[in-house]
Design a protein around this motif. Structure first.
Motif, mmCIF file in Angstrom:
data_model
loop_
_atom_site.group_PDB
_atom_site.id
_atom_site.type_symbol
_atom_site.label_atom_id
_atom_site.label_comp_id
_atom_site.label_asym_id
_atom_site.label_seq_id
_atom_site.Cartn_x
_atom_site.Cartn_y
_atom_site.Cartn_z
ATOM 1 N N TRP A 175 8.324 96.473 -10.450
ATOM 2 C CA TRP A 175 7.576 96.063 -9.381
ATOM 3 C C TRP A 175 6.427 96.225 -9.653
ATOM 4 O O TRP A 175 5.265 95.889 -9.523
ATOM 5 C CB TRP A 175 8.505 96.284 -8.424
ATOM 6 C CG TRP A 175 9.950 95.936 -7.961
ATOM 7 C CD1 TRP A 175 10.728 96.134 -7.861
ATOM 8 C CD2 TRP A 175 9.468 94.184 -8.224
ATOM 9 N NE1 TRP A 175 12.138 94.398 -8.132
ATOM 10 C CE2 TRP A 175 10.856 93.576 -7.580
ATOM 11 C CE3 TRP A 175 8.245 93.373 -7.994
ATOM 12 C CZ2 TRP A 175 11.525 92.192 -7.577
ATOM 13 C CZ3 TRP A 175 8.734 91.611 -7.676
ATOM 14 C CH2 TRP A 175 9.901 91.105 -7.365
ATOM 15 N N SER A 176 6.148 98.069 -9.652
ATOM 16 C CA SER A 176 5.004 98.608 -9.600
ATOM 17 C C SER A 176 4.001 98.097 -10.777
ATOM 18 O O SER A 176 2.707 97.856 -10.826
ATOM 19 C CB SER A 176 4.832 99.992 -9.996
ATOM 20 O OG SER A 176 3.712 101.079 -10.667
ATOM 21 N N TYR A 178 4.688 94.783 -12.556
ATOM 22 C CA TYR A 178 4.614 93.546 -11.859
ATOM 23 C C TYR A 178 3.830 93.398 -10.637
ATOM 24 O O TYR A 178 2.497 92.259 -10.267
ATOM 25 C CB TYR A 178 5.559 93.178 -10.735
ATOM 26 C CG TYR A 178 5.833 91.845 -10.385
ATOM 27 C CD1 TYR A 178 5.369 90.410 -11.521
ATOM 28 C CD2 TYR A 178 5.349 91.289 -8.988
ATOM 29 C CE1 TYR A 178 5.795 89.213 -10.707
ATOM 30 C CE2 TYR A 178 5.328 90.203 -9.133
ATOM 31 C CZ TYR A 178 4.904 89.024 -9.433
ATOM 32 O OH TYR A 178 4.961 87.669 -9.059
ATOM 33 N N ALA A 179 2.972 94.550 -9.814
ATOM 34 C CA ALA A 179 1.968 94.370 -8.887
ATOM 35 C C ALA A 179 0.940 95.035 -9.670
ATOM 36 O O ALA A 179 -0.310 93.876 -9.524
ATOM 37 C CB ALA A 179 2.166 95.690 -8.047
ATOM 38 N N THR A 182 -0.701 91.505 -11.195
ATOM 39 C CA THR A 182 -0.726 90.519 -10.069
ATOM 40 C C THR A 182 -1.894 91.153 -9.962
ATOM 41 O O THR A 182 -2.107 90.390 -8.504
ATOM 42 C CB THR A 182 0.558 90.393 -9.248
ATOM 43 O OG1 THR A 182 0.839 91.206 -8.856
ATOM 44 C CG2 THR A 182 1.497 89.127 -10.471
ATOM 45 N N ARG A 184 -2.065 94.000 -7.827
ATOM 46 C CA ARG A 184 -1.962 94.938 -6.189
ATOM 47 C C ARG A 184 -1.974 96.074 -6.466
ATOM 48 O O ARG A 184 -0.861 96.407 -6.448
ATOM 49 C CB ARG A 184 -0.558 94.112 -5.800
ATOM 50 C CG ARG A 184 -0.281 92.221 -5.374
ATOM 51 C CD ARG A 184 0.676 91.552 -5.054
ATOM 52 N NE ARG A 184 0.912 90.262 -4.414
ATOM 53 C CZ ARG A 184 0.966 89.499 -5.762
ATOM 54 N NH1 ARG A 184 1.164 89.521 -6.600
ATOM 55 N NH2 ARG A 184 1.469 87.858 -4.941
ATOM 56 N N TRP A 185 -2.685 96.034 -6.050
ATOM 57 C CA TRP A 185 -2.852 97.745 -6.901
ATOM 58 C C TRP A 185 -2.325 99.076 -6.131
ATOM 59 O O TRP A 185 -1.940 100.182 -6.613
ATOM 60 C CB TRP A 185 -4.457 98.207 -7.314
ATOM 61 C CG TRP A 185 -4.858 97.670 -8.467
ATOM 62 C CD1 TRP A 185 -4.441 96.486 -9.923
ATOM 63 C CD2 TRP A 185 -4.732 98.367 -9.771
ATOM 64 N NE1 TRP A 185 -5.480 96.366 -10.576
ATOM 65 C CE2 TRP A 185 -5.263 97.812 -11.026
ATOM 66 C CE3 TRP A 185 -4.085 99.856 -10.302
ATOM 67 C CZ2 TRP A 185 -5.330 97.541 -12.177
ATOM 68 C CZ3 TRP A 185 -3.762 100.113 -11.683
ATOM 69 C CH2 TRP A 185 -4.417 99.260 -12.531
ATOM 70 N N ILE A 187 -0.343 98.231 -3.901
ATOM 71 C CA ILE A 187 0.893 98.558 -4.237
ATOM 72 C C ILE A 187 1.837 99.141 -5.177
ATOM 73 O O ILE A 187 2.918 99.735 -5.486
ATOM 74 C CB ILE A 187 1.937 96.920 -3.903
ATOM 75 C CG1 ILE A 187 1.581 96.171 -2.933
ATOM 76 C CG2 ILE A 187 3.058 96.894 -4.363
ATOM 77 C CD1 ILE A 187 2.202 95.149 -2.926
ATOM 78 N N ALA A 188 0.938 99.430 -6.413
ATOM 79 C CA ALA A 188 1.376 99.558 -7.948
ATOM 80 C C ALA A 188 1.202 100.830 -7.886
ATOM 81 O O ALA A 188 2.293 101.945 -8.450
ATOM 82 C CB ALA A 188 0.515 99.054 -8.794
#
Length: 385
Positions: A175-176, A178-179, A182, A184-185, A187-188
């Motif tokens: 999920w990191s 994926y962030a 996309t 979404r740093w 969150i990553a």
């Protein structure tokens, strides 16, 4: 949704693509993953019953699981002194899993071993979901589904059903990544920091975010969110290393603890000696097989490069492989250590995605049976996985 299932993964920068990663969109991946893991568990249950052994105990009551439970119940501070004088300290084990085990067992009427197993199973599906999301983002939904299923039939996939950290770590890593893909740093970076509290191999994930952020700096499209994500990413891993250093009174204490376990970094010397010992020993064919296995692994890494996987996936996957090979760890654990490197399976997932179902289903079924049989053989043996 942008359909990329017939094309090779392209580029290294973040792209926003409409991917159905919600529960309904991910349902085929999660159902497929559940099916192959049920095959593995069924084989384990049957073989264990035939041998008169307790399959459940092998999943949550042996090897590393015992160390995590002890930390969950009593905190850090336990060690075992071996006949040669070396000490195996529980400080070698990162804290996130035992912290969650303690929390779950404190809220629900279950002990830490059962809590650890439940966490492992839930994290396995979260990981499969994240693996699907990454695969679908890069190569299309069908490839994403197959990537999640192939991760579920990895040779040491039986560990995905144990009270170990591999599934929790892979979920956070997937999920990191994926962030990052996309853009979404924050969150990553947060997920990467949590991964750093789970396993030492989070260093590969930290490198993936760091290298990708550095490339964005050189390209001139660095944002403050990227900076925050990159700076946050190593805090979990570094935080635990500092914790051990303060507790033991030595800045290199964590690495000394790992060295006492025989897990120090030697650049691959122990691996070379292990293979060489087989080549010159009574079973030279085993040495040849080990060389062939390493050759296959390097070929798969090369396929990932040729596939032009996004940069964070390449750095992460390659980093996990390197970390798993350059340490002096017990040889039998290396396939398990490589398992979180799910991007290595993306070339096979893309290739299968181009085939008809009458081809993919038998292949996946055969792999599920083979993985389950290997898992039963390993778990019901005497040594740790």
């Amino acid at each position: 949704m942008s359909d990329q299932s017939e094309s090779e993964p392209q580029g290294s920068g973040p792209r926003r693509v409409s991917v159905p990663f919600g529960i309904s969109g991910a349902a085929p991946a999660l159902l497929g993953y559940a099916a192959v893991r049920l095959v593995g568990m069924a084989i384990l249950a049957v073989v264990a019953a035939v041998q008169g052994k307790d399959a459940l105990h092998r999943l949550n009551g042996r090897w590393d699981s015992v160390w995590y439970v002890r930390i969950a119940e009593n905190g850090y501070g336990y060690g075992v002194t071996l006949p040669d004088g070396s000490v195996h300290s529980d400080l070698a084990f990162f804290p996130l899993l035992p912290v969650v085990e303690r929390a779950v067992s404190g809220v629900l009427p279950v002990g830490a071993p059962t809590a650890g197993l439940a966490i492992g199973w839930i994290a396995a599906f979260a990981a499969a979901w994240g693996v699907y999301a990454v695969g679908a983002q890069v190569a299309g939904q069908r490839a994403g589904v197959l990537l999640a299923v192939l991760w579920g039939v990895y040779p040491t996939a039986f560990v995905q059903s144990m009270a170990y950290t591999e599934t929790l770590f892979t979920a956070l890593a997937a999920w990191s990544l994926y962030a990052v893909l996309t853009d979404r740093w924050i969150i990553a970076g947060t997920l990467c920091a949590l991964a750093g509290l789970t396993r030492p191999s989070a260093a590969a994930l930290v490198a993936a975010l760091g290298v990708t952020g550095l490339v964005r700096l050189f390209r001139g499209d660095l944002t403050w969110r990227t900076v925050v994500g990159v700076v946050t990413a190593p805090l979990g891993w570094l935080g635990y290393v500092v914790f051990v250093a303060v507790r033991q009174g030595s800045p290199t204490a964590y690495f000394e603890v790992q060295a006492a376990w025989g897990n120090d970094i030697d650049g691959g010397v122990a691996l070379a000696r292990f293979i060489g010992g087989h080549l010159t020993g009574p079973a030279p064919l085993a040495g040849v097989g080990l060389i062939a296995a390493l050759g296959l692994l390097f070929w798969v890494v090369w396929l990932c490069v040729r596939q032009r996987q996004p940069l964070p996936l390449l750095v992460y996957g390659t980093g996990v492989v390197v970390i798993s090979l350059i340490g002096a760890a017990y040889f039998g654990s290396r396939p398990r250590l490589i398992m979180p490197a799910f991007p290595l399976l993306l070339p096979a997932a893309v290739a299968l995605a181009r085939r008809a179902r009458r081809t993919t289903l038998p292949v996946v079924a055969l792999l599920a049976v083979a993985s389950g049989a290997y898992g039963a053989f390993t778990l019901l043996g005497s040594g740790p996985p």
